[in-house]
Write an enzyme that holds these catalytic residues in place. Sequence first.
Site, mmCIF file in Angstrom:
data_model
loop_
_atom_site.group_PDB
_atom_site.id
_atom_site.type_symbol
_atom_site.label_atom_id
_atom_site.label_comp_id
_atom_site.label_asym_id
_atom_site.label_seq_id
_atom_site.Cartn_x
_atom_site.Cartn_y
_atom_site.Cartn_z
ATOM 1 N N TYR A 100 0.958 -1.041 0.024
ATOM 2 C CA TYR A 100 -0.144 0.036 -0.021
ATOM 3 C C TYR A 100 0.679 1.087 0.067
ATOM 4 O O TYR A 100 1.796 1.370 0.727
ATOM 5 C CB TYR A 100 -0.909 0.041 1.315
ATOM 6 N N TRP A 141 1.696 5.281 -2.273
ATOM 7 C CA TRP A 141 1.586 6.117 -3.431
ATOM 8 C C TRP A 141 3.138 6.176 -4.063
ATOM 9 O O TRP A 141 3.892 7.163 -3.774
ATOM 10 C CB TRP A 141 1.207 7.572 -2.999
#
Length: 771
Positions: free
Chosen positions: A113, A115
């Site tokens: 998980y 960005w």
Amino acid sequence: MTAQSLPLTAAHWGVNRVRVIDGRVEEVQPFEHDPDPTRIGEGIVGLLDAPTRITAPMVRSSWLADAPGAATDRRGTDPFVEVDWDQAESLIAAELDRVRFGFGNDAIYAGSYGWGSAGRMHHSKTWLKRFLNLIGGFTRSVDSYSFASGEVVTRHVFGIDLPEFAFDGPTWPDIADHADLVVCFGGIRLSNGQIGQGGAARHVQRGGLHHAAASGVQFVNVSPIASDLDPSVGPRHLAIRPSTDAALIMGLVHTLIVDGLVDDDFVDAHTTGFERWTQYLLGRNDGIVKDAAWASEICGVSSDEIVALARRMATSKTLVNLAWAITRQQHGEHAWWAGIALAAALGQIGLPGRGLAMGLSSTNAVGNDRRRLRPPAIDPGTNPVETFIPVARIADMLLGPGTEFRYDGQTYSHPDIRLVWWAGGNPFHHHQDLNRLLRGWQKPETIIVNDWTWTATARRADIVLPVATTLERRDIAMTPSDGAVVAMDQLIDPPPLARTDHEIFGALADRMEVGADYHEGRDAEAWLAHLYEELRRIEPELPDLDQLFADGWADLAPRPEKEAPMLSAFRADPTSAPLSTPSGRIEIFSERVAARRDGSGPGYPVWTEPDEWLGARDVGTRLHAITNQPTTMLHSQLDPGAVSRSAKIDGRVVIRMNPADGVARGLATGDHVVVASARGGCHAVVALDTNLRAGVIQMPTGAWFDPIESGVIGSPCAHGNPNTFTSDRGSSDWAQGSTAQTCLVEVSPVDATPPAVRAHEPPEIIRGASS
């Protein structure tokens, strides 16, 4: 070279022009078409060749010398040994075979998980999943740290995924044209709107908010922090106690009911179960009337204000905005569900600019009126492993192999994880209760991290693989929220031993004899061309790839001016355009949820007192901590950079508190403190701020985890990472979401010299000794 002739790059925080001199990034400039650019991207200057850069494959010394699983308590303190790529690939392939053949592929966790790159081709976790799927799969994660509780509820109540509802919901121009009141639960934080998944060529949130205000729209900020909504638009501030949104909303709806202000026609035609919830609000179930006086005692807003707001909402063209933050509390499912029910009671869902918004300015996409791209992506393939965890329950999984957990009405078992692989993220930023995560982090036998910089997660890995950054490879950003397609040319060379994630997993795929399926006959440039041609099939007006890179970017036409509002067809005729729920309507009462007899509740929104809140009998001198996103970076990215450092004092994160709370503790702006709960704590520097409700502190997340004694679980973080003290409990057995915002802490002065901050120092590295 003029500014507009400088090459472009893109990141989740925006599009920038970059000046490169002698192979080094010297300056990052705003994109000339961006009306409200952020400075976050400037933080890359000086970092690409800084000591924090990972320049070669690294293996933790104890793991290399002894065996997988050796001295896992020394993760974060052991030195690393530099190895060549052949040795790194050999070690990884052998370890993957040991785990998958000895324990099964569900013993591999690759939630990954985070960005990573905004580019569509070099999407790190997609290539990780593609590779692992080809060798048998992995245990995955579901939902989001941002709004897991809301995700699960929205699927049940609307039959729609929350991101779809959020991104296709009311736009700022429609709000300006058609609403006259926006009630914001959790505010509208413009700093969150700096970020856009896949990039943001035009930041529109500030302009949209100000245009709406100039058009006569009035705002109510329901938050313990006044600055959660730009004071320049003159909002009314209701300084609610944190984690009490559900109670306040129930007081509002009770007022609507007893005053006869519920839109009965809408409720009867478009919802199911409202009458059951009415019985609960009137106290017919438990003898407790959920009126404004009851709500006032819980949330700290006067009953007169609650009644007045309810009446104003019912007689106005009203938009209810639910910030994603209100899901990140204990029982956050019910705060979100109650907010939906409030909007339904007002009867304005499906009207332009009115009804319900899910997270205005939570990212740049929500409320954006530009045409939305639905860009193609690399196919990760099919995961043969069915095992999963809710994304915020990683520590539960690591600490409790074989134990059962409930999620969305079903019972599952935690797998026994032997290997963790993380590419494109930093769980030692975004997870709660980092000391608990540290205990869990000692359980797997092998942890592999792909990254370009020595984050707290990379320092606590066994094998670290050096990755090229977005400026060191060729890619395309297809910004979904504003219709821009940006050519991301390679601007500088990466370190000689750094590779792209595509190359890393491709080499491993070749070694493990799945290379043909991984590559499909394409190299990186061919994959890039393939993705772009897929986009051109959807958007044929785009130029060819060579022309795109020559031009730097392409701008698609805006969305049609008269696009129908989301749910307008359902509003017009719920029989012919039903929702994808069992009833076809908005489910204020859900039979599926009621049938569970677990922590999901009785099938409609309820108030349940959280374990930690300002109304607790044992609150004592503790304060409620709100840990929101930083204004100077995306999560923890670029934390060592100048932009992030500019928001710190003495190299530490700033904690904001009400002056009355400072006086009660003998604290003034600039004082050093320790912020702590029973779970752990961190150092910080005080800034007194009248924007905060008394009893509440605010600290941004993102500071790289830096325990004073790195090998000691529970040692305070010198840098100021607030997830040392936040809670890792699930929101409930329903969604198991993050509860970072339900947290009480003590704030104590530091009389001695504060500890040194070492978060941005690299680990000890041994070179020339791998064999």
